[in-house]
Design a protein around this motif. Sequence first.
Motif, PDB file in Angstrom:
ATOM      1  N   UNK A  88      10.296  -4.006  -3.032  1.00 40.62           N
ATOM      2  CA  UNK A  88      10.805  -4.737  -1.873  1.00 40.62           C
ATOM      3  C   UNK A  88      12.026  -4.027  -1.320  1.00 40.62           C
ATOM      4  N   UNK A  89      12.053  -3.883  -0.034  1.00 42.95           N
ATOM      5  CA  UNK A  89      13.226  -3.325   0.638  1.00 42.95           C
ATOM      6  C   UNK A  89      14.204  -4.450   0.926  1.00 42.95           C
ATOM      7  N   UNK A  90      15.409  -4.337   0.408  1.00 42.56           N
ATOM      8  CA  UNK A  90      16.374  -5.427   0.573  1.00 42.56           C
ATOM      9  C   UNK A  90      17.052  -5.392   1.932  1.00 42.56           C
ATOM     10  N   UNK A  91      16.757  -4.361   2.722  1.00 43.30           N
ATOM     11  CA  UNK A  91      17.243  -4.344   4.096  1.00 43.30           C
ATOM     12  C   UNK A  91      16.252  -5.009   5.046  1.00 43.30           C
ATOM     13  N   UNK A 133       0.802  -1.218   0.000  1.00 45.34           N
ATOM     14  CA  UNK A 133       0.000   0.000   0.000  1.00 45.34           C
ATOM     15  C   UNK A 133       0.838   1.272   0.000  1.00 45.34           C
ATOM     16  N   UNK A 134       1.982   1.252   0.677  1.00 38.68           N
ATOM     17  CA  UNK A 134       2.685   2.513   0.920  1.00 38.68           C
ATOM     18  C   UNK A 134       4.102   2.582   0.365  1.00 38.68           C
ATOM     19  N   UNK A 135       4.615   1.489  -0.154  1.00 41.55           N
ATOM     20  CA  UNK A 135       6.000   1.523  -0.631  1.00 41.55           C
ATOM     21  C   UNK A 135       6.071   2.209  -1.988  1.00 41.55           C
ATOM     22  N   UNK A 136       7.057   3.101  -2.146  1.00 37.21           N
ATOM     23  CA  UNK A 136       7.266   3.791  -3.414  1.00 37.21           C
ATOM     24  C   UNK A 136       8.728   3.685  -3.807  1.00 37.21           C
ATOM     25  N   UNK A 137       9.000   3.616  -5.110  1.00 40.00           N
ATOM     26  CA  UNK A 137      10.402   3.559  -5.542  1.00 40.00           C
ATOM     27  C   UNK A 137      11.087   4.901  -5.325  1.00 40.00           C
ATOM     28  N   UNK A 138      12.406   4.867  -5.171  1.00 40.13           N
ATOM     29  CA  UNK A 138      13.248   6.051  -5.028  1.00 40.13           C
ATOM     30  C   UNK A 138      12.873   6.868  -3.805  1.00 40.13           C
ATOM     31  N   UNK A 139      12.250   6.226  -2.804  1.00 39.25           N
ATOM     32  CA  UNK A 139      11.966   6.860  -1.527  1.00 39.25           C
ATOM     33  C   UNK A 139      12.418   5.923  -0.420  1.00 39.25           C
ATOM     34  N   UNK A 140      12.623   6.428   0.774  1.00 46.67           N
ATOM     35  CA  UNK A 140      13.039   5.552   1.872  1.00 46.67           C
ATOM     36  C   UNK A 140      11.993   4.472   2.136  1.00 46.67           C
ATOM     37  N   UNK A 141      12.456   3.337   2.643  1.00 47.60           N
ATOM     38  CA  UNK A 141      11.561   2.232   2.969  1.00 47.60           C
ATOM     39  C   UNK A 141      10.581   2.672   4.048  1.00 47.60           C
ATOM     40  N   UNK A 142       9.295   2.350   3.873  1.00 50.45           N
ATOM     41  CA  UNK A 142       8.275   2.754   4.837  1.00 50.45           C
ATOM     42  C   UNK A 142       8.439   2.033   6.172  1.00 50.45           C
ATOM     43  N   UNK A 143       9.198   0.948   6.184  1.00 51.09           N
ATOM     44  CA  UNK A 143       9.356   0.182   7.415  1.00 51.09           C
ATOM     45  C   UNK A 143      10.622   0.567   8.168  1.00 51.09           C
ATOM     46  N   UNK A 144      11.765   0.592   7.456  1.00 50.62           N
ATOM     47  CA  UNK A 144      13.039   0.825   8.151  1.00 50.62           C
ATOM     48  C   UNK A 144      13.649   2.183   7.855  1.00 50.62           C
ATOM     49  N   UNK A 145      13.123   2.906   6.842  1.00 48.81           N
ATOM     50  CA  UNK A 145      13.619   4.234   6.525  1.00 48.81           C
ATOM     51  C   UNK A 145      14.898   4.254   5.716  1.00 48.81           C
ATOM     52  N   UNK A 146      15.426   3.118   5.358  1.00 47.79           N
ATOM     53  CA  UNK A 146      16.663   3.069   4.588  1.00 47.79           C
ATOM     54  C   UNK A 146      16.429   3.630   3.187  1.00 47.79           C
ATOM     55  N   UNK A 147      17.346   4.472   2.710  1.00 45.16           N
ATOM     56  CA  UNK A 147      17.229   5.031   1.377  1.00 45.16           C
ATOM     57  C   UNK A 147      17.990   4.178   0.371  1.00 45.16           C
ATOM     58  N   UNK A 148      17.426   4.074  -0.834  1.00 44.66           N
ATOM     59  CA  UNK A 148      18.084   3.339  -1.909  1.00 44.66           C
ATOM     60  C   UNK A 148      17.982   1.834  -1.815  1.00 44.66           C
TER      61      UNK A 148
END
Length: 875
Positions: free
Chosen positions: A149-152, A122-137
């Motif tokens: 998918x956030x790889x972190x 629902x909330x994940x967007x590309x080229x923005x920080x992860x909605x869960x952990x805040x990691x960028x890129x």
Amino acid sequence: MFTTTTAATTHVPRPLAAVMLARRGAVYLPAATAGASLGTAAGVALLEADLLDRGYLMSSALREALAGRGETALTAAGRALLADIDQALGADRPHVPLFRDFPASTPRDTFAFYVERVLTVLFQYPEQPCVRCGTEGSVHAVSPCAHLVCRSCFDGADLSACPVCHRRIDADDPFLRPRRPRRFGGRRRALPERLRVLHHGGDLAARDADAVREIHGLLARPRALSPQDADDLLALTETRDPADVSWLPEHIPGRETKARVLARLLDDAGAYGTTLPAVTARIDTATDILRLLAVRSGGDPGLVDLPRFVSVPRPLRRALLGVLEGLAPDLAVQDMRRYRHAWLRVAELLHPFEYADRFPRAALAVAALRDTRLADGDALTATLRTAAGSDARVDATGTTVRVRGWASRVEAALDAMDVPAAVALLAQRPGEFVRRLDHLLRLSAAEDADTVLSALEPVVARVTPAVLLSALGELRSRPRAAATRVFFPKGGTAKVHLAQDDRLPIGADVIGRAVALLEAEVLRRAAEAEAADVAVVDAGLDGLIAPFTERTAARALVTLPRGSELPVPDGRSLRLFLHWMESEESGRTDLDLSTALFDAEWNAVGHCDYTRLRFGADAAVHSGDLTSAPAPQGAAEFVDLDLDALAAAGVRHVVAVVFSFNNVPFEALPEAFAGLMARDLPGDDGPVFDARAVEQRYDLTGRALASVPLVVDVVNRTMRWLDVVSGVTGTDHSVARHGDDLALLARSLTALFASGARVGLGELAVWQAAARAATVLLRHADGSLTAYRRRAGEPVAGFAARIGTPDADGSDGADGVDAREELGRARLAWLLRGDLELPEGAEVFALHPAGLDAARVRLLAAADVVAALTPAPTP
């Protein structure tokens, strides 16, 4: 009423080498062309280690035969052998679950894991920080589903699919990182219960001779073969020259089996000069003709799913019409009316009216089936009326040919409750008499019961073993029958019906007399076989059921009759497994391995499936829900069961089930199989799929959408093999949706098989041993023996009833009798495991053949134990 279905579809037969390996435990090798060397000695040692890792051992003769050939020949033989074994175990496919570190990495909180996936969508967007952990890129789309998918947050070294939708993703997708190695050090690995010693069967000429023996064994069975046996029969007969029929027995008792073999003979039209006489000599009913043409057209000999019938060559057409000509028209018509629509199609291919002058009785039967109009002055009418002659059962004097069928007369007598008339008619067809025995006894007053039982004694001598044993089990369980009746009607999908038992009671005295007659017939037939001084029977066979409805049995690693119960090995946990592969034709396919958990009263306690990955902490653990299975990897799911922890959580029964979540039938998949592993405790950290630990593996086939293979009794530590599939509709299947139906199904089947309504293989072994041997040794679970000797003047029935009771005639070291010394003279044996040294030529059934060598003893399957009661053919 709740309906279930068992699966039975066509299947690619095993290669001949794999057939002989499975059936005889034998490896056949071409004549050696090179001598032994250091390289071959090392190669044999490596092969032996690979076999042990799969739960197999080598005999010394096989080891010597392999060591006596060159390195190239050894390599080829070893690879072929391991490939056949891996296919049988399911080890020829990768088994990679969603969580590659399963069970350690399975989430503790299934709901939290689901919420994380939903939030990501629902909330994940590309080229923005992860909605869960805040990691960028760290947010990237995976291929091909394109979920972000956030790889972190999600571990690509543990997850084998998209973390969001659980579909398999491209193997080279950067999200998937190298898998962390699993720990293997210091593990104790027990040998499986199914452990088997492989023997050297000889050269390829010996293989051909043994193949003929296997063919004869299959052809001797009076009932329809299981799908696996039918596949094996096809593979075995493919090795025979179609122009040579010397291997074909004069009498083939199984109608469906006969159709398979005779259709195989007709594959080569150039050999008709030899094969047509052999085929027509073995056909004696109109239905035999229909079965033959169905198989020849690629259909089922059971005539459940009729094929599009192919054209019939003129020589074969004339030959089959000649067979029909030799049958009594009224009997032929009765047979044809059972499959009227099929016969109307076949009649068009046989052109009986074109040959009416040559085969008038055949034309008469077809005219009665078709309701052909008769007219004075018509040449065909004159031929048909001449053929009818003065036969009182066929009337061709009117405008159509009329035949009053036997079945209609039987139904009329039963409707009128005219028991003597019904008995007189049914006695003409022994099988129908015994199948309707319960009905006849329900309708009978005291004097009518005497009429029924008096007719039963001569009739029962002519029925097949399956009919005899079915009636025996059903009648003796009547006084304690459950409220729910279970039916296994014939069919390619063999539906199992559950219905309320509203039958009228039968008097205990009448039941006792009928059961005594049926048991006496079993003992009489058993006594006709070759006698022996000593027989040995394992007490552990009590949990096995004599096979029935085999035509719908699953193709399995261990041929375990439906309803059989076996102990779970002490100190071990269970791991259920599932593997499937989808195709372009089937589309994306999501199968789900699930368990439904119930207490002692069959009340739901919980479940472990894709909606609840852990139950009771670690009592049941799921490997994660894969929602696609693209080739070549496919998909795999597992469920671990800790029986001690389940018992502590109040669980008594665990019902295993495989659902097709998105409604793709199993038969649409290129491959789908499931099974059971018994793993060592505690802390077994070996491979997710351990070929050595596999105790059972079976195919998922047919039009079914849900398979129910087994139920585990957590308290008694037993596993009961059900081998049925549930008739579900719609999509989005889960245990939560079908839990009540699963409880009803498992409870009803468990009650049926525990009630004695199906004759046990153990009691059948005791009956045969008592009828054939003077001394019967009963071997107990701890290996001790109890001896029973037939006493002077003791009837066989009394001897059989005494076996297993305290009224014995000796045991290990007791009363000056060493029963163990007599094992060496046991020429008959019915065993759970073939771990005894028996004399050459002994006749042995062993669920697990273990070290038995088929070249020294005659190995029997469970179906052979039943087939041994087949009556001699009527001249």
